[in-house]
Motif scaffolding. Structure first.
Motif, PDB file in Angstrom:
ATOM      1  N   ASN A  42      -7.473  -4.145  -5.164  1.00  0.00           N
ATOM      2  CA  ASN A  42      -8.381  -3.859  -3.647  1.00  0.00           C
ATOM      3  C   ASN A  42      -8.003  -2.359  -3.157  1.00  0.00           C
ATOM      4  O   ASN A  42      -8.606  -1.657  -2.635  1.00  0.00           O
ATOM      5  CB  ASN A  42      -7.579  -4.901  -2.583  1.00  0.00           C
ATOM      6  N   TYR A  43      -6.613  -2.064  -3.609  1.00  0.00           N
ATOM      7  CA  TYR A  43      -6.262  -0.577  -3.203  1.00  0.00           C
ATOM      8  C   TYR A  43      -7.068   0.369  -3.759  1.00  0.00           C
ATOM      9  O   TYR A  43      -7.654   1.297  -3.314  1.00  0.00           O
ATOM     10  CB  TYR A  43      -4.680  -0.490  -3.605  1.00  0.00           C
ATOM     11  N   ASN A  78       0.922  -1.262  -0.097  1.00  0.00           N
ATOM     12  CA  ASN A  78      -0.026  -0.067  -0.130  1.00  0.00           C
ATOM     13  C   ASN A  78       0.828   1.276   0.144  1.00  0.00           C
ATOM     14  O   ASN A  78       0.262   2.287  -0.569  1.00  0.00           O
ATOM     15  CB  ASN A  78      -0.965   0.168   1.223  1.00  0.00           C
ATOM     16  N   SER A  86     -16.109  -0.755  -8.575  1.00  0.00           N
ATOM     17  CA  SER A  86     -16.350  -2.231  -8.441  1.00  0.00           C
ATOM     18  C   SER A  86     -17.183  -2.849  -9.460  1.00  0.00           C
ATOM     19  O   SER A  86     -16.814  -4.241  -9.597  1.00  0.00           O
ATOM     20  CB  SER A  86     -16.762  -2.347  -6.975  1.00  0.00           C
ATOM     21  N   ASN A 121     -10.683   0.307  -2.538  1.00  0.00           N
ATOM     22  CA  ASN A 121     -10.894   0.953  -1.305  1.00  0.00           C
ATOM     23  C   ASN A 121     -10.634   2.333  -1.100  1.00  0.00           C
ATOM     24  O   ASN A 121     -10.981   3.129  -0.600  1.00  0.00           O
ATOM     25  CB  ASN A 121      -9.801   0.270  -0.281  1.00  0.00           C
ATOM     26  N   ASN A 122      -9.910   2.923  -2.432  1.00  0.00           N
ATOM     27  CA  ASN A 122      -9.661   4.392  -2.598  1.00  0.00           C
ATOM     28  C   ASN A 122     -10.668   4.977  -3.581  1.00  0.00           C
ATOM     29  O   ASN A 122     -10.322   6.040  -3.991  1.00  0.00           O
ATOM     30  CB  ASN A 122      -8.158   4.513  -2.901  1.00  0.00           C
TER      31      ASN A 122
END
Ligand SMILES: [Zn+2]
Length: 87
Positions: free
Chosen positions: A64-65, A31, A74, A68-69
């Protein structure tokens, strides 16, 4: 007590964390790499595979990063998912 499994490697963990210590450290490091990559650039427009090849971070972690940001929707991930590919 509920037995939990690391979301990354499947190892059993006995804390409230989502990941085992090893994976937590790896993800934290990745990350940091991704944050450095995206900061101050227009790299958020890059595809997951492009980011992965530039940073050496595995596509699933990049995905995922970015989710999440809120860097990718999605709902667009079905065609870009690398989840079933060995890396
Ligand atoms: Zn793990």
């Amino acid at each position: 007590m509920e037995l939990r499994k690391c979301k990354n490697c499947g190892a059993f963990i006995n804390s409230e964390a989502d990941f085992c210590t090893t994976c937590a450290n790896t993800l934290s490091y990745n990350n940091t790499i991704l944050k450095g990559y995206f900061d101050g650039t227009t790299a958020s427009l890059d595809s997951i595979s492009t980011v992965s090849s530039h940073t050496g971070v595995s596509p699933s972690i990049v995905e995922n990063y970015m989710v999440n940001n809120n860097m990718v929707d999605s709902s667009t991930l079905e065609k870009t998912s690398f989840a079933n590919l060995p890396y």
